[in-house]
Design an enzyme around this catalytic site. Structure first.
Site, PDB file in Angstrom:
ATOM      1  N   TYR A 177       0.821  -1.210   0.000  1.00 65.87           N
ATOM      2  CA  TYR A 177       0.000   0.000   0.000  1.00 65.87           C
ATOM      3  C   TYR A 177       0.858   1.264   0.000  1.00 65.87           C
ATOM      4  O   TYR A 177       0.728   2.128  -0.854  1.00 65.87           O
ATOM      5  CB  TYR A 177      -0.840   0.054   1.283  1.00 65.87           C
ATOM      6  CG  TYR A 177      -2.036  -0.841   1.341  1.00 65.87           C
ATOM      7  CD1 TYR A 177      -3.300  -0.337   1.098  1.00 65.87           C
ATOM      8  CD2 TYR A 177      -1.923  -2.178   1.697  1.00 65.87           C
ATOM      9  CE1 TYR A 177      -4.424  -1.136   1.195  1.00 65.87           C
ATOM     10  CE2 TYR A 177      -3.046  -2.981   1.801  1.00 65.87           C
ATOM     11  CZ  TYR A 177      -4.289  -2.448   1.549  1.00 65.87           C
ATOM     12  OH  TYR A 177      -5.391  -3.240   1.639  1.00 65.87           O
ATOM     13  N   GLU A 181       1.415   4.085  -2.925  1.00 63.11           N
ATOM     14  CA  GLU A 181       0.773   5.384  -2.725  1.00 63.11           C
ATOM     15  C   GLU A 181       1.813   6.505  -2.779  1.00 63.11           C
ATOM     16  O   GLU A 181       1.642   7.499  -3.480  1.00 63.11           O
ATOM     17  CB  GLU A 181       0.013   5.396  -1.396  1.00 63.11           C
ATOM     18  CG  GLU A 181      -1.218   4.469  -1.451  1.00 63.11           C
ATOM     19  CD  GLU A 181      -2.004   4.390  -0.163  1.00 63.11           C
ATOM     20  OE1 GLU A 181      -1.484   4.808   0.900  1.00 63.11           O
ATOM     21  OE2 GLU A 181      -3.157   3.913  -0.210  1.00 63.11           O
ATOM     22  N   HIS A 436     -25.542   7.019 -17.626  1.00 63.70           N
ATOM     23  CA  HIS A 436     -24.665   7.290 -18.758  1.00 63.70           C
ATOM     24  C   HIS A 436     -24.462   8.788 -18.937  1.00 63.70           C
ATOM     25  O   HIS A 436     -25.426   9.538 -18.792  1.00 63.70           O
ATOM     26  CB  HIS A 436     -25.290   6.691 -20.025  1.00 63.70           C
ATOM     27  CG  HIS A 436     -24.413   6.835 -21.219  1.00 63.70           C
ATOM     28  ND1 HIS A 436     -23.245   6.108 -21.376  1.00 63.70           N
ATOM     29  CD2 HIS A 436     -24.533   7.629 -22.309  1.00 63.70           C
ATOM     30  CE1 HIS A 436     -22.689   6.462 -22.521  1.00 63.70           C
ATOM     31  NE2 HIS A 436     -23.435   7.372 -23.105  1.00 63.70           N
ATOM     32  N   GLU A 441     -20.787   2.868 -14.881  1.00 63.02           N
ATOM     33  CA  GLU A 441     -21.825   2.129 -15.617  1.00 63.02           C
ATOM     34  C   GLU A 441     -21.270   0.815 -16.171  1.00 63.02           C
ATOM     35  O   GLU A 441     -22.020  -0.126 -16.426  1.00 63.02           O
ATOM     36  CB  GLU A 441     -22.420   2.978 -16.744  1.00 63.02           C
ATOM     37  CG  GLU A 441     -21.465   3.267 -17.890  1.00 63.02           C
ATOM     38  CD  GLU A 441     -22.123   4.111 -18.999  1.00 63.02           C
ATOM     39  OE1 GLU A 441     -23.240   3.788 -19.403  1.00 63.02           O
ATOM     40  OE2 GLU A 441     -21.496   5.094 -19.434  1.00 63.02           O
TER      41      GLU A 441
HETATM   42  P1  NDP Z   1       2.089  -3.962   3.004  1.00 63.85           P
HETATM   43  O1  NDP Z   1       1.789  -5.108   3.865  1.00 63.85           O
HETATM   44  O2  NDP Z   1       1.016  -3.388   2.153  1.00 63.85           O
HETATM   45  O3  NDP Z   1       3.283  -4.308   2.029  1.00 63.85           O
HETATM   46  C1  NDP Z   1       4.523  -4.681   2.526  1.00 63.85           C
HETATM   47  C2  NDP Z   1       5.496  -4.768   1.382  1.00 63.85           C
HETATM   48  O4  NDP Z   1       6.807  -4.855   1.915  1.00 63.85           O
HETATM   49  C3  NDP Z   1       5.293  -5.983   0.512  1.00 63.85           C
HETATM   50  O5  NDP Z   1       5.624  -5.629  -0.800  1.00 63.85           O
HETATM   51  C4  NDP Z   1       6.282  -6.981   1.103  1.00 63.85           C
HETATM   52  O6  NDP Z   1       6.790  -7.889   0.168  1.00 63.85           O
HETATM   53  C5  NDP Z   1       7.416  -6.061   1.518  1.00 63.85           C
HETATM   54  N1  NDP Z   1       8.219  -6.559   2.628  1.00 63.85           N
HETATM   55  C6  NDP Z   1       7.783  -7.113   3.772  1.00 63.85           C
HETATM   56  N2  NDP Z   1       8.812  -7.391   4.586  1.00 63.85           N
HETATM   57  C7  NDP Z   1       9.925  -6.997   3.941  1.00 63.85           C
HETATM   58  C8  NDP Z   1      11.313  -7.022   4.264  1.00 63.85           C
HETATM   59  N3  NDP Z   1      11.737  -7.499   5.425  1.00 63.85           N
HETATM   60  N4  NDP Z   1      12.182  -6.518   3.359  1.00 63.85           N
HETATM   61  C9  NDP Z   1      11.741  -6.021   2.186  1.00 63.85           C
HETATM   62  N5  NDP Z   1      10.455  -5.979   1.824  1.00 63.85           N
HETATM   63  C10 NDP Z   1       9.562  -6.469   2.693  1.00 63.85           C
HETATM   64  O7  NDP Z   1       2.744  -2.878   3.987  1.00 63.85           O
HETATM   65  P2  NDP Z   1       2.730  -1.294   4.047  1.00 63.85           P
HETATM   66  O8  NDP Z   1       3.875  -0.950   4.917  1.00 63.85           O
HETATM   67  O9  NDP Z   1       2.646  -0.715   2.687  1.00 63.85           O
HETATM   68  O10 NDP Z   1       1.390  -0.972   4.810  1.00 63.85           O
HETATM   69  C11 NDP Z   1       1.134  -1.561   6.080  1.00 63.85           C
HETATM   70  C12 NDP Z   1      -0.332  -1.790   6.277  1.00 63.85           C
HETATM   71  O11 NDP Z   1      -0.973  -0.549   6.515  1.00 63.85           O
HETATM   72  C13 NDP Z   1      -1.033  -2.382   5.071  1.00 63.85           C
HETATM   73  O12 NDP Z   1      -0.999  -3.780   5.077  1.00 63.85           O
HETATM   74  C14 NDP Z   1      -2.429  -1.860   5.214  1.00 63.85           C
HETATM   75  O13 NDP Z   1      -3.155  -2.759   5.985  1.00 63.85           O
HETATM   76  C15 NDP Z   1      -2.253  -0.544   5.937  1.00 63.85           C
HETATM   77  N6  NDP Z   1      -2.380   0.578   4.993  1.00 63.85           N
HETATM   78  C16 NDP Z   1      -3.561   0.766   4.356  1.00 63.85           C
HETATM   79  C17 NDP Z   1      -3.713   1.794   3.448  1.00 63.85           C
HETATM   80  C18 NDP Z   1      -5.011   1.954   2.749  1.00 63.85           C
HETATM   81  O14 NDP Z   1      -6.004   1.425   3.221  1.00 63.85           O
HETATM   82  N7  NDP Z   1      -5.052   2.658   1.614  1.00 63.85           N
HETATM   83  C19 NDP Z   1      -2.628   2.725   3.151  1.00 63.85           C
HETATM   84  C20 NDP Z   1      -1.410   2.420   3.862  1.00 63.85           C
HETATM   85  C21 NDP Z   1      -1.299   1.385   4.738  1.00 63.85           C
HETATM   86  P3  NDP Z   1       6.114  -9.309  -0.115  1.00 63.85           P
HETATM   87  O15 NDP Z   1       4.913  -9.059  -0.962  1.00 63.85           O
HETATM   88  O16 NDP Z   1       7.200 -10.037  -0.818  1.00 63.85           O
HETATM   89  O17 NDP Z   1       5.768  -9.892   1.226  1.00 63.85           O
END
Ligand code: NDP
Length: 447
Positions: A177, A181, A436, A441
């Site tokens: 996320y 963003e 429309h 839609e």
């Molecule tokens: P996310 O869980 O969305 O994404 C984490 C990302 O970091 C993934 O790409 C993951 O990779 C990667 N990752 C995890 N661990 C490591 C590591 N040790 N080293 C390198 N990369 C890593 O986390 P965010 O921090 O973006 O957001 C946290 C939470 O906050 C979200 O899960 C969401 O619930 C909430 N949030 C919601 C928003 C909204 O509703 N619009 C906006 C912002 C945050 P991989 O896929 O390989 O695991």
């Protein structure tokens, strides 16, 4: 005479904690809430709200560009980060005050400082000790930092909102996320953005076709993606720039590094282990369907429980807690079919199962898709296409999942989520006459 100072002691004045505190107080409970940073929590102070305002600010870059095609001459456009930042921070101040006054108007006592549990009914805040019958932990989560040499040279989303100046080049670690963003936000402000992902895909929990569409559009906008690039080392150079060694590629040089690699629960240092509160391996507080921990009078809601890390979920959990424990109106939060959105450029929104999840669970599913260029983009000579997807159970016709990438995706998804949650069928959408011309839609016109 009351056995305890308060009926309820809430630790953490974020979305979940504030809702629980004020609703419980409304039922006549004597409530105190402790906050070590600012009342409002992550969402209001350094999350959803300021982020969305930056997204609005960022969107003007494209809107001003597109305006020419609609006959507007926009001369001398210039973006001033400090103006946007300060306006956003003032709005955060306003909301912070509004949250405080809401609590005060409900006669909730606000204690500033870090609360630590000494036993199941006793909390220490600084040199003060208070007791309560029930305790609710709503301490949220914090940005994770990778475990690598030089990691201290990076910042997190907490600090982004306060940047003195915008960097020329930023690397964002993660592909979830926050990474997507902020990639959109920085890119719109003219910053060169590189996303560093440890794996081979972004937005893992979203429908992969939409994630791929976002990647393609982001790449066309100039955002770089580096996959399979786990962190090895970060070096600070003499001129202040950073050299990031990630994966097998050559190191990349940037002016700012932002970590967006998930948010671990804030459960450490609260005294939980000492009083025997069960924690999951990642530190999340384990709770039952009533948000109750294994210690009978201690409850937890929101990100610290790591069920679904979304503000509206924390708010619901806090409200259900208050109604159940102090209002005599017990109910439980349904964690199924929760809609969500990523405020990327363009945004993504979804509810229910992805195509892959639906195929795994139901075997036979039908997928309806509309891949179109929104009318406004056509006139603006913008090539970006939207993608709307409905995943439908073959046998019953019920909509199992809905997925949208395109302008206003989140706004369109909210009412659609009602239909999906209510178990409506694709045929019922088809019976609805289109409005429309709109983008939405498409939802009732997919054949
Ligand atoms: P996310 O869980 O969305 O994404 C984490 C990302 O970091 C993934 O790409 C993951 O990779 C990667 N990752 C995890 N661990 C490591 C590591 N040790 N080293 C390198 N990369 C890593 O986390 P965010 O921090 O973006 O957001 C946290 C939470 O906050 C979200 O899960 C969401 O619930 C909430 N949030 C919601 C928003 C909204 O509703 N619009 C906006 C912002 C945050 P991989 O896929 O390989 O695991």
């Amino acid at each position: 005479m009351n056995a305890y100072d308060y009926d309820l002691f809430v630790i953490g004045a974020g979305s979940g904690g504030v809702r629980a505190a004020r609703i419980s107080a409304g039922y006549g409970a004597r409530v105190a809430i402790a906050e070590e940073y600012r009342v409002g929590g992550t969402c209001v102070i350094r999350g959803c709200v300021p982020k969305k305002l930056l997204v609005y600010g960022a969107h003007f870059a494209e809107d001003l560009e597109d305006a020419r095609h609609f006959g507007w001459a926009v001369e001398g456009k210039r973006f001033d980060w400090a103006t946007l930042r300060d306006n956003v921070l003032s709005e955060v101040d306003r909301l912070n005050k509004a949250y405080i006054s809401t609590l005060e108007s409900q006669k909730v006592t606000i204690l500033h400082g870090r609360a630590v549990l000494e036993d199941a009914h006793t909390m220490r805040i600084g040199d003060r000790t208070v007791t309560a019958d029930k305790v609710l932990i709503a301490t949220g989560a914090h940005p994770g930092i990778p475990d690598c040499e030089g990691a201290e040279h990076g910042i997190t989303s907490n600090e982004v909102f306060h940047l003195e100046t915008l960097p020329k080049r930023v690397a964002i670690a993660g592909g979830g996320y926050i990474a997507n963003e902020f990639a959109g936000i920085f890119n719109a402000f003219g910053v060169k953005v590189t996303l560093l992902l440890r794996g081979d895909r972004l937005l893992r929990e979203y429908d992969q076709q939409l994630a791929e569409r976002l990647q393609a559009i982001s790449t066309a906008k100039g955002i770089d993606f580096r996959f399979n690039a786990p962190f090895r080392k970060v070096e600070k150079q003499a001129d202040g720039s950073l050299l990031i060694h990630a994966g097998k590629d050559d190191p990349i040089e940037v002016d700012l590094l932002v970590y967006a690699i998930g948010r671990p629960p804030n459960s450490a240092g609260l005294g939980l282990e000492a009083i025997g509160v069960d924690l999951a391996e990642n530190g999340a507080i384990k709770v039952d369907a009533d948000s109750r921990t294994n210690i009978g009078n201690i409850y937890a809601v929101g990100d610290v429980t790591d069920r679904v890390q979304l503000t509206p979920v924390a708010i619901r959990e806090g409200h259900a807690f208050a109604d159940t424990v102090f209002g005599g109106k017990p109910w439980r939060v349904d964690h199924g079919c929760i809609p969500s959105a990523v405020f990327s450029h363009p945004p993504i929104a979804a509810v229910g199962l992805t195509e892959a999840q639906a195929r795994n669970t139901y075997g036979s599913v039908r997928v309806y898709a509309s891949d179109f260029r929104p009318m406004k983009n056509v006139l603006a000579n913008r090539s970006e296409r939207s993608l709307y997807k409905l995943v439908v159970d073959e046998a019953s016709g019920r909509i199992l999942g809905a997925h949208i990438i395109g302008p206003e995706a989140a706004e369109i998804m909210q009412p659609l989520a009602i239909a999906v949650k209510a178990g409506l069928t694709k045929a019922q959408l088809d019976e609805t006459v289109a409005i429309h011309p709109t983008m939405a839609e498409e939802l009732v016109l997919m054949r």
